[in-house]
Design an enzyme around this catalytic site. Structure first.
Site, PDB file in Angstrom:
ATOM      1  N   ASN A  90       0.810  -1.224   0.000  1.00  0.00           N
ATOM      2  CA  ASN A  90       0.000   0.000   0.000  1.00  0.00           C
ATOM      3  C   ASN A  90       0.841   1.271   0.000  1.00  0.00           C
ATOM      4  OD1 ASN A  90      -2.605   1.563   0.777  1.00  0.00           O
ATOM      5  ND2 ASN A  90      -1.175   2.057   2.432  1.00  0.00           N
ATOM      6  N   TYR A 156       3.590   9.278 -11.232  1.00  0.00           N
ATOM      7  CA  TYR A 156       2.753   8.468 -10.336  1.00  0.00           C
ATOM      8  C   TYR A 156       1.981   7.425 -11.141  1.00  0.00           C
ATOM      9  CZ  TYR A 156      -1.130   7.437  -7.101  1.00  0.00           C
ATOM     10  OH  TYR A 156      -2.066   6.797  -6.301  1.00  0.00           O
ATOM     11  N   LYS A 160       2.006   3.283 -11.083  1.00  0.00           N
ATOM     12  CA  LYS A 160       0.777   2.545 -10.770  1.00  0.00           C
ATOM     13  C   LYS A 160       0.396   1.597 -11.906  1.00  0.00           C
ATOM     14  CE  LYS A 160       0.292   3.994  -6.667  1.00  0.00           C
ATOM     15  NZ  LYS A 160       0.318   3.049  -5.538  1.00  0.00           N
TER      16      LYS A 160
HETATM   17  N1  LIG Z   1      -6.475   8.089  -1.596  1.00  0.00           N
HETATM   18  C1  LIG Z   1      -6.770   7.936  -2.863  1.00  0.00           C
HETATM   19  O1  LIG Z   1      -7.655   8.627  -3.408  1.00  0.00           O
HETATM   20  C2  LIG Z   1      -6.067   6.921  -3.689  1.00  0.00           C
HETATM   21  C3  LIG Z   1      -6.476   6.737  -5.017  1.00  0.00           C
HETATM   22  C4  LIG Z   1      -5.829   5.773  -5.793  1.00  0.00           C
HETATM   23  C5  LIG Z   1      -4.792   5.027  -5.254  1.00  0.00           C
HETATM   24  N2  LIG Z   1      -4.402   5.233  -3.958  1.00  0.00           N
HETATM   25  C6  LIG Z   1      -3.304   4.418  -3.437  1.00  0.00           C
HETATM   26  O2  LIG Z   1      -3.660   3.889  -2.178  1.00  0.00           O
HETATM   27  C7  LIG Z   1      -2.517   3.837  -1.317  1.00  0.00           C
HETATM   28  C8  LIG Z   1      -2.779   4.562  -0.022  1.00  0.00           C
HETATM   29  O3  LIG Z   1      -3.197   5.880  -0.277  1.00  0.00           O
HETATM   30  P1  LIG Z   1      -3.481   6.908   0.914  1.00  0.00           P
HETATM   31  O4  LIG Z   1      -4.364   7.963   0.357  1.00  0.00           O
HETATM   32  O5  LIG Z   1      -3.914   6.191   2.137  1.00  0.00           O
HETATM   33  O6  LIG Z   1      -2.020   7.545   1.090  1.00  0.00           O
HETATM   34  P2  LIG Z   1      -1.120   7.913   2.364  1.00  0.00           P
HETATM   35  O7  LIG Z   1      -0.151   8.941   1.891  1.00  0.00           O
HETATM   36  O8  LIG Z   1      -1.984   8.196   3.543  1.00  0.00           O
HETATM   37  O9  LIG Z   1      -0.348   6.552   2.642  1.00  0.00           O
HETATM   38  C9  LIG Z   1       0.879   6.245   2.059  1.00  0.00           C
HETATM   39  C10 LIG Z   1       1.844   5.870   3.170  1.00  0.00           C
HETATM   40  O10 LIG Z   1       3.034   5.378   2.575  1.00  0.00           O
HETATM   41  C11 LIG Z   1       4.097   5.772   3.400  1.00  0.00           C
HETATM   42  N3  LIG Z   1       5.361   5.744   2.662  1.00  0.00           N
HETATM   43  C12 LIG Z   1       5.787   6.614   1.699  1.00  0.00           C
HETATM   44  N4  LIG Z   1       7.013   6.286   1.288  1.00  0.00           N
HETATM   45  C13 LIG Z   1       7.377   5.179   1.978  1.00  0.00           C
HETATM   46  C14 LIG Z   1       8.547   4.374   1.982  1.00  0.00           C
HETATM   47  N5  LIG Z   1       9.604   4.666   1.205  1.00  0.00           N
HETATM   48  N6  LIG Z   1       8.605   3.308   2.817  1.00  0.00           N
HETATM   49  C15 LIG Z   1       7.553   3.024   3.622  1.00  0.00           C
HETATM   50  N7  LIG Z   1       6.413   3.758   3.662  1.00  0.00           N
HETATM   51  C16 LIG Z   1       6.334   4.822   2.851  1.00  0.00           C
HETATM   52  C17 LIG Z   1       3.747   7.182   3.839  1.00  0.00           C
HETATM   53  O11 LIG Z   1       4.477   7.584   4.989  1.00  0.00           O
HETATM   54  C18 LIG Z   1       2.237   7.034   4.079  1.00  0.00           C
HETATM   55  O12 LIG Z   1       1.962   6.727   5.435  1.00  0.00           O
HETATM   56  C19 LIG Z   1      -1.364   4.380  -2.133  1.00  0.00           C
HETATM   57  O13 LIG Z   1      -0.681   3.325  -2.769  1.00  0.00           O
HETATM   58  C20 LIG Z   1      -2.050   5.234  -3.190  1.00  0.00           C
HETATM   59  O14 LIG Z   1      -1.283   5.375  -4.349  1.00  0.00           O
HETATM   60  C21 LIG Z   1      -5.021   6.156  -3.179  1.00  0.00           C
END
Ligand SMILES: NC(=O)c1ccc[n+]([C@@H]2O[C@H](COP(=O)([O-])OP(=O)(O)OC[C@H]3O[C@@H](n4cnc5c(N)ncnc54)[C@H](O)[C@@H]3O)[C@@H](O)[C@H]2O)c1
Length: 252
Positions: A90, A156, A160
């Site tokens: 994630n 990004y 993905k």
């Molecule tokens: N929120 C959305 O609308 C959405 C839409 C499509 C996809 N996503 C995907 O869902 C996932 C979660 O999204 P979210 O909105 O909860 O994001 P978020 O930013 O809350 O969570 C991402 C987490 O990854 C951690 N992270 C970043 N780099 C890291 C590293 N090098 N090592 C370990 N941890 C690391 C960050 O500290 C953060 O806590 C992501 O993969 C995102 O691409 C989210």
């Protein structure tokens, strides 16, 4: 249909914040998993949420782009929690937004290093454990930006799209060992990370473009993931599930 994952250990990366990772960890914990959360940020809030629900959980600080650290961390998780049966890839960097020509090469490299190679590092580290037990579930977090592209999100979106190729390849390689690999492609979910980019009148415009007229909740993703990790999803592998309120449908 009762999902029962008792006896399994789930690893969820990127679970520090109030986003999708925490909801995934909570849902997998409710299904009976012991949970390891991994992040580079402070995970104390997530840990107290999990502990309040009586979920066996541990937090591990680890940058998933560092493969040596990832190997050590997964070994520690197996020692502490007894396995590495479920992996939710994630963690991700969501911050690179800008038109194609404006995104510096360093940012491209870092996005690929974390979002794509980080997911590969984690998958490689759990792979022998899953093979040993002839059972495994790996979930990759893609995005509708990965399945459809996204203006202002070239690096990004590329990462993905990349995780889809990785997941489908692992689905083939893991199939005979009962290791499934599936992909979730969320639309816009109401997390702090997403809402920092979508503000003002953009919020309304985006909601109007979604047939369900609303953004998703972290639980919508967590429920889909928990199902894909269950025995009920034994025969599902290499699939992309768009959880997006119908935003990809042709509406006129
Ligand atoms: N929120 C959305 O609308 C959405 C839409 C499509 C996809 N996503 C995907 O869902 C996932 C979660 O999204 P979210 O909105 O909860 O994001 P978020 O930013 O809350 O969570 C991402 C987490 O990854 C951690 N992270 C970043 N780099 C890291 C590293 N090098 N090592 C370990 N941890 C690391 C960050 O500290 C953060 O806590 C992501 O993969 C995102 O691409 C989210």
């Amino acid at each position: 249909m009762k999902i029962d994952l008792r006896g399994k250990t789930a690893i969820v990366t990127g679970a520090a914040g109030n986003g999708l990772g925490r909801a995934d960890a909570l849902a997998l914990g409710h299904a009976g998993c012991k949970v390891a959360v991994i992040d580079v940020a402070d995970m104390s809030q997530t840990m107290s949420v999990l502990k309040n629900e009586d979920i066996t959980a541990r937090a591990y600080t680890c940058d998933i782009s560092n493969h040596e650290l990832v190997e050590k961390t997964v070994e520690q998780i197996v020692t502490d929690l007894g396995g590495a049966d479920v992996l939710v890839n994630n963690a991700s960097i969501l911050t690179t937004v800008g038109m194609f020509g404006d995104i510096p090469v360093e940012k491209w490299n870092r996005d690929i290093q974390v979002n794509l190679i980080g997911s590969a590092n984690m998958s490689r580290a759990v792979w022998p454990h899953m093979h040993k037990h002839k059972w495994g579930r790996i979930i990759f977090m893609s995005s509708v930006a990965g399945t459809r592209g996204g203006a202002g999100q070239t690096s990004y979106a590329s990462t993905k799209a990349g995780v889809i190729g990785l997941a489908k390849s692992l689905a083939i390689e893991g199939a005979r060992a009962n290791i499934t690999a599936n992909i979730i492609a969320p639309g816009v979910m109401e997390t702090d990370a997403a809402m920092t980019f979508i503000r003002g009148d953009m919020l309304d415009r985006m909601k109007k473009s979604i047939p369900m007229r609303k953004f998703g909740r972290p639980e919508d993703i967590a429920n889909a993931i928990t199902f894909l990790c269950s025995d009920q999803a034994n025969y599902i592998t290499g699939q992309v599930l768009e959880v997006d309120g119908g935003s990809g449908l042709f509406v006129f």
